[in-house]
Design a protein around this motif. Sequence first.
Motif, PDB file in Angstrom:
ATOM      1  N   GLN A   1       0.834  -1.074   0.078  1.00 43.54           N
ATOM      2  CA  GLN A   1       0.069  -0.043  -0.043  1.00 43.54           C
ATOM      3  C   GLN A   1       0.888   1.258   0.108  1.00 43.54           C
ATOM      4  O   GLN A   1       1.972   1.242   0.733  1.00 43.54           O
ATOM      5  N   MET A   2       0.393   2.398  -0.482  1.00 45.24           N
ATOM      6  CA  MET A   2       1.245   3.671  -0.449  1.00 45.24           C
ATOM      7  C   MET A   2       1.059   3.973   0.710  1.00 45.24           C
ATOM      8  O   MET A   2      -0.177   3.920   1.113  1.00 45.24           O
ATOM      9  N   PHE A   3       1.877   4.633   1.246  1.00 45.53           N
ATOM     10  CA  PHE A   3       1.789   5.542   2.510  1.00 45.53           C
ATOM     11  C   PHE A   3       1.992   6.862   2.219  1.00 45.53           C
ATOM     12  O   PHE A   3       0.887   7.670   2.152  1.00 45.53           O
ATOM     13  N   ALA A   4       2.922   7.577   1.729  1.00 46.38           N
ATOM     14  CA  ALA A   4       3.231   9.043   1.518  1.00 46.38           C
ATOM     15  C   ALA A   4       4.641   9.203   0.832  1.00 46.38           C
ATOM     16  O   ALA A   4       5.805   8.291   1.213  1.00 46.38           O
ATOM     17  N   ASP A   5       4.772   9.960   0.206  1.00 54.22           N
ATOM     18  CA  ASP A   5       5.884  10.496  -0.603  1.00 54.22           C
ATOM     19  C   ASP A   5       6.750   9.369  -1.094  1.00 54.22           C
ATOM     20  O   ASP A   5       6.461   9.123  -1.934  1.00 54.22           O
TER      21      ASP A   5
ATOM     22  N   LEU B   1      11.909   4.427   0.097  1.00 54.36           N
ATOM     23  CA  LEU B   1      12.340   4.490  -1.391  1.00 54.36           C
ATOM     24  C   LEU B   1      13.619   5.501  -1.180  1.00 54.36           C
ATOM     25  O   LEU B   1      13.811   6.450  -0.430  1.00 54.36           O
ATOM     26  N   GLU B   2      14.487   5.293  -2.354  1.00 58.56           N
ATOM     27  CA  GLU B   2      15.483   6.141  -2.547  1.00 58.56           C
ATOM     28  C   GLU B   2      15.125   7.535  -2.785  1.00 58.56           C
ATOM     29  O   GLU B   2      13.827   7.634  -3.336  1.00 58.56           O
ATOM     30  N   ASP B   3      15.836   8.705  -2.923  1.00 58.02           N
ATOM     31  CA  ASP B   3      15.555   9.938  -2.796  1.00 58.02           C
ATOM     32  C   ASP B   3      14.588  10.327  -4.094  1.00 58.02           C
ATOM     33  O   ASP B   3      13.876  10.989  -4.089  1.00 58.02           O
ATOM     34  N   LYS B   4      15.038   9.836  -5.160  1.00 56.12           N
ATOM     35  CA  LYS B   4      14.403  10.311  -6.314  1.00 56.12           C
ATOM     36  C   LYS B   4      13.064   9.658  -6.586  1.00 56.12           C
ATOM     37  O   LYS B   4      12.387   9.931  -7.858  1.00 56.12           O
ATOM     38  N   CYS B   5      12.704   8.656  -5.855  1.00 56.74           N
ATOM     39  CA  CYS B   5      11.406   7.964  -6.123  1.00 56.74           C
ATOM     40  C   CYS B   5      10.212   8.217  -5.337  1.00 56.74           C
ATOM     41  O   CYS B   5      10.284   8.680  -4.479  1.00 56.74           O
ATOM     42  N   GLN B   6       8.965   8.357  -5.783  1.00 56.26           N
ATOM     43  CA  GLN B   6       7.760   8.683  -5.427  1.00 56.26           C
ATOM     44  C   GLN B   6       7.152   7.377  -5.011  1.00 56.26           C
ATOM     45  O   GLN B   6       6.793   6.533  -6.160  1.00 56.26           O
TER      46      GLN B   6
ATOM     47  N   GLU C   1      15.180   1.852  -5.807  1.00 59.30           N
ATOM     48  CA  GLU C   1      15.784   1.106  -4.732  1.00 59.30           C
ATOM     49  C   GLU C   1      15.212   1.377  -3.269  1.00 59.30           C
ATOM     50  O   GLU C   1      15.075   2.380  -3.315  1.00 59.30           O
ATOM     51  N   ILE C   2      15.142   0.342  -2.537  1.00 52.05           N
ATOM     52  CA  ILE C   2      14.968   0.463  -1.261  1.00 52.05           C
ATOM     53  C   ILE C   2      16.093   1.000  -0.291  1.00 52.05           C
ATOM     54  O   ILE C   2      17.142   0.202  -0.404  1.00 52.05           O
ATOM     55  N   GLU C   3      15.713   2.001   0.397  1.00 51.98           N
ATOM     56  CA  GLU C   3      16.780   2.669   1.368  1.00 51.98           C
ATOM     57  C   GLU C   3      16.956   1.713   2.724  1.00 51.98           C
ATOM     58  O   GLU C   3      18.071   1.476   3.271  1.00 51.98           O
ATOM     59  N   ARG C   4      15.744   1.647   3.333  1.00 54.05           N
ATOM     60  CA  ARG C   4      15.640   0.834   4.567  1.00 54.05           C
ATOM     61  C   ARG C   4      14.153   0.148   4.695  1.00 54.05           C
ATOM     62  O   ARG C   4      13.127   0.640   4.145  1.00 54.05           O
ATOM     63  N   PHE C   5      14.246  -0.643   5.607  1.00 54.88           N
ATOM     64  CA  PHE C   5      13.038  -1.047   6.205  1.00 54.88           C
ATOM     65  C   PHE C   5      12.476  -1.050   7.691  1.00 54.88           C
ATOM     66  O   PHE C   5      13.670  -0.883   8.371  1.00 54.88           O
ATOM     67  N   ARG C   6      11.418  -0.703   7.838  1.00 55.06           N
ATOM     68  CA  ARG C   6      11.076  -0.547   9.347  1.00 55.06           C
ATOM     69  C   ARG C   6       9.898  -1.153   9.482  1.00 55.06           C
ATOM     70  O   ARG C   6       8.820  -1.168   8.948  1.00 55.06           O
TER      71      ARG C   6
ATOM     72  N   ILE D   1      15.986  -3.985  -6.722  1.00 54.57           N
ATOM     73  CA  ILE D   1      15.428  -2.885  -7.253  1.00 54.57           C
ATOM     74  C   ILE D   1      13.843  -3.266  -7.553  1.00 54.57           C
ATOM     75  O   ILE D   1      13.564  -4.218  -8.112  1.00 54.57           O
ATOM     76  N   LEU D   2      13.008  -2.351  -7.106  1.00 56.57           N
ATOM     77  CA  LEU D   2      11.668  -2.475  -7.298  1.00 56.57           C
ATOM     78  C   LEU D   2      11.214  -1.811  -8.713  1.00 56.57           C
ATOM     79  O   LEU D   2      11.472  -0.861  -9.191  1.00 56.57           O
TER      80      LEU D   2
END
Length: 166
Positions: free
Chosen positions: A95-99, A116-121, A155-160, A145-146
């Motif tokens: 699900q999309m969350f934000a930004d 997600l990495e900086d350039k991705c929405q 690319e995913i920067e991190r998971f929480r 890479i998604l």
Amino acid sequence: MSLSLTAILLLSVPDMREMQPADISSADSAMIFVSERPLVFAQVRIEKRVIIRVPRSRPTPLAPMADLSQDASRQTYREKKIGKCLPMNNILGVQMFADRYLDLVTKDRKRIRARLEDKCQARSFYSGFYVEKTGDGKMCAGRDILHSRTGAKCEIERFRELVPDR
């Protein structure tokens, strides 16, 4: 997982009309070079790719009207650190969350927030995403890479892990 197999083939098929009987032992017959027949080499590449599709998770249906009064406020979550990798076969949907954030829903009913990495929405992934299956069967931050259906690659920067506040 991307498997590659490269083979070099010898494509020199003799013309049966040109063959002469030879008085050579069968062990030495493979070592004879025929000058009239040029050797032709070719390369064949066989690839196998496995792509995993993670569909969009629809929000759960609304509770009956009588239950709405009990839980009028929306559930809030806090983020808890987890490792850099998640088992791919444990992810049910997204699900999309934000930004730059996607919320992954797992089989064991956990919610994992992926930044997600900086350039991705996140809105690029409104209909889910594809990810190439890896040898270890995990999706890892900083590695995998998604791919969205609209063509975005992130690319995913991190998971929480999202843990309900109480």
